[in-house]
Scaffold this motif. Structure first.
Motif, PDB file in Angstrom:
ATOM      1  N   ARG A   1       0.843  -1.208   0.000  1.00  0.00           N
ATOM      2  CA  ARG A   1       0.000   0.000   0.000  1.00  0.00           C
ATOM      3  C   ARG A   1       0.872   1.249   0.000  1.00  0.00           C
ATOM      4  N   ALA A   2       1.955   1.215   0.757  1.00  0.00           N
ATOM      5  CA  ALA A   2       2.866   2.356   0.802  1.00  0.00           C
ATOM      6  C   ALA A   2       3.545   2.562  -0.553  1.00  0.00           C
ATOM      7  N   GLN A   3       3.950   1.478  -1.200  1.00  0.00           N
ATOM      8  CA  GLN A   3       4.580   1.596  -2.517  1.00  0.00           C
ATOM      9  C   GLN A   3       3.618   2.196  -3.533  1.00  0.00           C
ATOM     10  N   LEU A   4       2.364   1.793  -3.450  1.00  0.00           N
ATOM     11  CA  LEU A   4       1.368   2.344  -4.367  1.00  0.00           C
ATOM     12  C   LEU A   4       1.164   3.830  -4.110  1.00  0.00           C
ATOM     13  N   GLY A   5       1.210   4.209  -2.845  1.00  0.00           N
ATOM     14  CA  GLY A   5       1.075   5.621  -2.510  1.00  0.00           C
ATOM     15  C   GLY A   5       2.222   6.461  -3.042  1.00  0.00           C
TER      16      GLY A   5
ATOM     17  N   GLY B   1       3.543   5.872  -5.945  1.00  0.00           N
ATOM     18  CA  GLY B   1       3.477   5.891  -7.404  1.00  0.00           C
ATOM     19  C   GLY B   1       3.761   4.579  -8.097  1.00  0.00           C
ATOM     20  N   ALA B   2       3.936   3.487  -7.347  1.00  0.00           N
ATOM     21  CA  ALA B   2       4.179   2.190  -7.984  1.00  0.00           C
ATOM     22  C   ALA B   2       2.963   1.779  -8.819  1.00  0.00           C
ATOM     23  N   ASP B   3       3.217   0.992  -9.860  1.00  0.00           N
ATOM     24  CA  ASP B   3       2.137   0.554 -10.757  1.00  0.00           C
ATOM     25  C   ASP B   3       1.377  -0.611 -10.130  1.00  0.00           C
ATOM     26  N   PHE B   4       0.062  -0.454 -10.001  1.00  0.00           N
ATOM     27  CA  PHE B   4      -0.761  -1.470  -9.336  1.00  0.00           C
ATOM     28  C   PHE B   4      -0.697  -2.799 -10.076  1.00  0.00           C
ATOM     29  N   ALA B   5      -0.850  -2.775 -11.404  1.00  0.00           N
ATOM     30  CA  ALA B   5      -0.868  -4.012 -12.184  1.00  0.00           C
ATOM     31  C   ALA B   5       0.439  -4.777 -12.039  1.00  0.00           C
ATOM     32  N   THR B   6       1.547  -4.045 -11.996  1.00  0.00           N
ATOM     33  CA  THR B   6       2.853  -4.696 -11.856  1.00  0.00           C
ATOM     34  C   THR B   6       2.982  -5.369 -10.497  1.00  0.00           C
ATOM     35  N   LEU B   7       2.581  -4.671  -9.440  1.00  0.00           N
ATOM     36  CA  LEU B   7       2.655  -5.264  -8.105  1.00  0.00           C
ATOM     37  C   LEU B   7       1.715  -6.459  -7.973  1.00  0.00           C
ATOM     38  N   ALA B   8       0.543  -6.362  -8.605  1.00  0.00           N
ATOM     39  CA  ALA B   8      -0.392  -7.486  -8.558  1.00  0.00           C
ATOM     40  C   ALA B   8       0.213  -8.717  -9.221  1.00  0.00           C
ATOM     41  N   ALA B   9       0.830  -8.525 -10.379  1.00  0.00           N
ATOM     42  CA  ALA B   9       1.438  -9.645 -11.094  1.00  0.00           C
ATOM     43  C   ALA B   9       2.572 -10.273 -10.290  1.00  0.00           C
ATOM     44  N   GLU B  10       3.287  -9.446  -9.520  1.00  0.00           N
ATOM     45  CA  GLU B  10       4.448  -9.941  -8.782  1.00  0.00           C
ATOM     46  C   GLU B  10       4.096 -10.539  -7.426  1.00  0.00           C
ATOM     47  N   HIS B  11       3.040 -10.037  -6.781  1.00  0.00           N
ATOM     48  CA  HIS B  11       2.807 -10.409  -5.383  1.00  0.00           C
ATOM     49  C   HIS B  11       1.443 -11.039  -5.088  1.00  0.00           C
ATOM     50  N   SER B  12       0.443 -10.797  -5.913  1.00  0.00           N
ATOM     51  CA  SER B  12      -0.903 -11.236  -5.553  1.00  0.00           C
ATOM     52  C   SER B  12      -1.052 -12.750  -5.630  1.00  0.00           C
ATOM     53  N   LEU B  13      -1.809 -13.294  -4.687  1.00  0.00           N
ATOM     54  CA  LEU B  13      -2.101 -14.726  -4.656  1.00  0.00           C
ATOM     55  C   LEU B  13      -3.379 -15.062  -5.420  1.00  0.00           C
ATOM     56  N   ALA B  14      -4.108 -14.055  -5.860  1.00  0.00           N
ATOM     57  CA  ALA B  14      -5.389 -14.272  -6.528  1.00  0.00           C
ATOM     58  C   ALA B  14      -5.170 -14.785  -7.955  1.00  0.00           C
TER      59      ALA B  14
END
Length: 297
Positions: free
Chosen positions: A176-180, A182-195
């Motif tokens: 959440r802090a990284q997104l705040g 300016g990190a790209d949401f889609a990139t973080l989702a691809a790298e970290h999300s379990l969904a």
């Protein structure tokens, strides 16, 4: 278990009385019932019963036998009618239906299942062919039904979002802090999300309120581009990002005419089906090999 349309299932109780009162067959050990000379193999009924007995051990075996035998005879009555009308289902048509049910992956699907799909399509087409003249509706009927049921065709507000799901709260807050920053949401989702949608950058199909687990209600509080707080659910810790909001829509009849017509036709078919089946059975010569019935219990 052999798959049947819900329409055929609805006729089981009516057909049972006819079957149980039918005269017995001869000494042939291979068939359990006969409809206008078309024999129903006992092996077909036995396979169905074995599955039902295992799945429903607390239900009377005699009741299951009567129900399933009634179903098979009803099917055969309709299939005989399909033959009279010259109704057919091609291999290509069955393949098309199969793709709608299972996509393009045919692995694990045998010829018996494909034949069952063709049979189901024959049952549906025969009913429609026989009752076609009685399920046609003038424009005035469509207009009246639509006006009386307009709210049913309303499309509620929907949202489309991306999400990230992780196992622990600390990691969710870190992301959440990284997104705040300016990190790209889609990139973080691809790298970290379990969904499961992580490979699509966390993008979910549009949904309306109440169609998803409660945690997703938070999405309706976000403006497009807005980021949620860390949310907890039984699946883990979520971060949601709103992509778009799709307003509710009240369609005109021109937009949903086909759906209105189909709904009216289905209602009328349900009203006509019992009498139609009763007439087919009345004109059919049905014999049950009663001597073999006891061997199936």
């Amino acid at each position: 278990m052999i798959r049947r349309t819900s329409e055929i299932a609805a006729s089981a109780a009516l057909c049972a009385l006819l079957l149980l009162s039918a005269c017995g067959g001869g000494s042939d050990e291979t068939w359990i019932a006969e409809v206008n000379g078309q024999q129903i193999p006992i092996s077909q009924l036995r396979r169905i019963l074995e599955a039902r007995f295992e799945l429903e051990p607390d239900v009377s075996r005699e009741d299951i036998l009567n129900e399933e035998l009634s179903q098979l005879v009803t099917q055969q009555v309709i299939l005989n009618r399909a033959h009279e009308l010259g109704i057919e289902v091609t291999q290509r048509e069955a393949d098309t239906r199969l793709r709608k049910l299972h996509g393009n992956d045919f692995s694990g699907i045998d010829s018996e299942f494909l034949n069952e799909i063709r049979k189901q399509m024959l049952l549906e087409r025969t009913e429609l062919e026989d009752l076609a003249d009685r399920i046609r509706f003038p424009e005035s009927a469509l207009v009246l039904y639509f006006e009386e049921n307009r709210r049913r065709y309303r499309t509620p507000e929907r949202v489309r979002i991306r999400q990230i799901v992780v196992e622990d709260e600390a990691k969710a807050r870190q992301l959440r802090a990284q997104l705040g920053e300016g990190a790209d949401f889609a990139t973080l989702a691809a790298e970290h999300s379990l969904a499961p949608e992580a490979g699509e950058g966390g993008l979910l199909p549009a949904f309306a309120r109440g169609e998803m687990p409660e945690v997703f209600d938070e999405a309706f509080k976000l403006r497009p581009g807005g980021l949620s707080r860390v949310l907890e659910s039984p699946y883990g810790f979520h971060l949601l990002r709103s992509e778009t909001r799709i307003p509710a829509h009240d369609p005109e009849l021109t937009e949903v005419r086909d759906a209105v017509r189909m709904e009216l036709q289905q209602k009328r078919l349900a009203e006509l089906r019992r009498g139609w089946l009763r007439g087919l059975r009345r004109n059919a010569n049905i014999r049950v090999n009663e001597r073999l019935l006891e061997t199936l219990l």
